[in-house]
Write an enzyme that holds these catalytic residues in place. Structure first.
Site, PDB file in Angstrom:
ATOM      1  N   CYS A 147       8.050  50.305  44.453  1.00  0.00           N
ATOM      2  CA  CYS A 147       7.215  50.635  44.779  1.00  0.00           C
ATOM      3  C   CYS A 147       8.109  51.804  45.577  1.00  0.00           C
ATOM      4  O   CYS A 147       9.165  51.868  45.929  1.00  0.00           O
ATOM      5  CB  CYS A 147       5.915  50.234  45.874  1.00  0.00           C
ATOM      6  SG  CYS A 147       6.754  49.849  47.317  1.00  0.00           S
ATOM      7  N   GLU A 173       3.611  39.152  52.523  1.00  0.00           N
ATOM      8  CA  GLU A 173       2.572  39.582  53.037  1.00  0.00           C
ATOM      9  C   GLU A 173       1.770  38.889  54.172  1.00  0.00           C
ATOM     10  O   GLU A 173       2.006  37.674  55.266  1.00  0.00           O
ATOM     11  CB  GLU A 173       2.019  39.228  52.004  1.00  0.00           C
ATOM     12  CG  GLU A 173       2.137  39.939  50.678  1.00  0.00           C
ATOM     13  CD  GLU A 173       0.834  39.431  49.443  1.00  0.00           C
ATOM     14  OE1 GLU A 173       0.473  38.362  49.427  1.00  0.00           O
ATOM     15  OE2 GLU A 173       1.699  39.618  48.289  1.00  0.00           O
ATOM     16  N   CYS A 183      10.025  51.288  48.964  1.00  0.00           N
ATOM     17  CA  CYS A 183      10.870  51.146  48.774  1.00  0.00           C
ATOM     18  C   CYS A 183      12.056  51.537  48.128  1.00  0.00           C
ATOM     19  O   CYS A 183      13.151  51.744  48.423  1.00  0.00           O
ATOM     20  CB  CYS A 183      10.774  50.249  48.107  1.00  0.00           C
ATOM     21  SG  CYS A 183      10.257  48.298  48.500  1.00  0.00           S
ATOM     22  N   GLU A 195      12.534  44.569  48.067  1.00  0.00           N
ATOM     23  CA  GLU A 195      13.396  45.715  48.318  1.00  0.00           C
ATOM     24  C   GLU A 195      14.168  45.714  50.044  1.00  0.00           C
ATOM     25  O   GLU A 195      15.245  45.347  50.608  1.00  0.00           O
ATOM     26  CB  GLU A 195      13.358  46.286  47.270  1.00  0.00           C
ATOM     27  CG  GLU A 195      12.891  46.206  46.724  1.00  0.00           C
ATOM     28  CD  GLU A 195      11.181  46.005  45.971  1.00  0.00           C
ATOM     29  OE1 GLU A 195      11.175  45.512  46.672  1.00  0.00           O
ATOM     30  OE2 GLU A 195      11.382  46.855  44.888  1.00  0.00           O
ATOM     31  N   ASN A 219       8.622  38.923  49.597  1.00  0.00           N
ATOM     32  CA  ASN A 219       8.123  39.948  49.570  1.00  0.00           C
ATOM     33  C   ASN A 219       7.330  38.911  51.435  1.00  0.00           C
ATOM     34  O   ASN A 219       7.629  37.457  50.840  1.00  0.00           O
ATOM     35  CB  ASN A 219       7.060  40.566  49.104  1.00  0.00           C
ATOM     36  CG  ASN A 219       6.473  39.229  48.192  1.00  0.00           C
ATOM     37  OD1 ASN A 219       8.076  38.247  47.590  1.00  0.00           O
ATOM     38  ND2 ASN A 219       5.545  39.564  47.536  1.00  0.00           N
ATOM     39  N   CYS A 250       8.153  44.506  51.407  1.00  0.00           N
ATOM     40  CA  CYS A 250       8.031  44.436  50.244  1.00  0.00           C
ATOM     41  C   CYS A 250       9.679  43.657  49.903  1.00  0.00           C
ATOM     42  O   CYS A 250      10.773  43.513  50.963  1.00  0.00           O
ATOM     43  CB  CYS A 250       8.541  45.617  49.486  1.00  0.00           C
ATOM     44  SG  CYS A 250       7.247  46.278  49.076  1.00  0.00           S
TER      45      CYS A 250
HETATM   46  N1  THU Z   1       5.947  44.135  45.982  1.00  0.00           N
HETATM   47  C1  THU Z   1       7.327  44.054  45.989  1.00  0.00           C
HETATM   48  O1  THU Z   1       8.096  42.954  47.108  1.00  0.00           O
HETATM   49  N2  THU Z   1       8.417  44.967  46.061  1.00  0.00           N
HETATM   50  C2  THU Z   1       7.873  46.225  45.652  1.00  0.00           C
HETATM   51  O2  THU Z   1       8.316  47.135  45.244  1.00  0.00           O
HETATM   52  C3  THU Z   1       5.813  46.746  44.972  1.00  0.00           C
HETATM   53  C4  THU Z   1       5.277  45.033  45.563  1.00  0.00           C
HETATM   54  C5  THU Z   1       4.757  42.946  46.960  1.00  0.00           C
HETATM   55  C6  THU Z   1       4.216  43.440  47.558  1.00  0.00           C
HETATM   56  C7  THU Z   1       3.787  42.592  47.402  1.00  0.00           C
HETATM   57  O3  THU Z   1       3.441  41.128  48.862  1.00  0.00           O
HETATM   58  C8  THU Z   1       3.711  42.234  46.253  1.00  0.00           C
HETATM   59  O4  THU Z   1       4.536  42.304  45.620  1.00  0.00           O
HETATM   60  C9  THU Z   1       1.777  42.834  45.578  1.00  0.00           C
HETATM   61  O5  THU Z   1       1.826  44.516  46.161  1.00  0.00           O
END
Ligand code: THU
Length: 124
Positions: free
Chosen positions: A85, A43, A88, A54, A41, A52
């Protein structure tokens, strides 16, 4: 191969750029041709721009010409299991309607499929 994917997902989670959440996620995607693509991920200070793990892995694979996948491992560096999420799930289902998905944490593993995670996903 599963063990290799798990190790790859855990390793790439260390690269997660997570100054806002501190929540490390790593994904490892196996292609039909036997290659592994990883993603973490990433940010952003404009939070909604976060990508994310995935989707990072899938976009890396697709941009390298790979669109056929057989397995995905998603690792969250937490004790609790976290499901992918909705965004994804939709992106995963674009490429594979029957992809095996392993969701892992520091303590647990859960085996599922994208069909189970996203029934009735949007398809053109
Ligand atoms: N996140 C993912 O990498 N994958 C997901 O399926 C859900 C959320 C990350 C995004 C963000 O950096 C952190 O988790 C918190 O939401």
């Amino acid at each position: 191969m599963k063990q290799k994917l798990i190790e790859a997902a855990k390793k790439v989670a260390e690269n997660a750029y997570v100054p806002y959440s501190g929540f490390h996620v790593g994904a490892a995607l196996l292609t039909e041709s036997g290659k592994i693509f990883t993603g973490c991920n990433v940010e952003n200070s404009s939070y909604g721009l976060t990508n994310c793990a995935e989707r990072t892995a899938i976009f890396k694979a697709v941009s390298e010409g790979e669109t056929k996948f057989t397995e995905l491992v998603v690792f969250s560096k937490t004790d609790e299991l976290f499901y992918p999420c909705g965004a994804c799930r939709q992106v995963i289902s674009e490429f594979s309607s029957d992809l095996k998905v392993s969701i892992i944490s520091l303590k647990d593993t859960l085996e599922t499929t994208i069909a189970e995670l996203l029934p009735h996903g949007f398809k053109l």
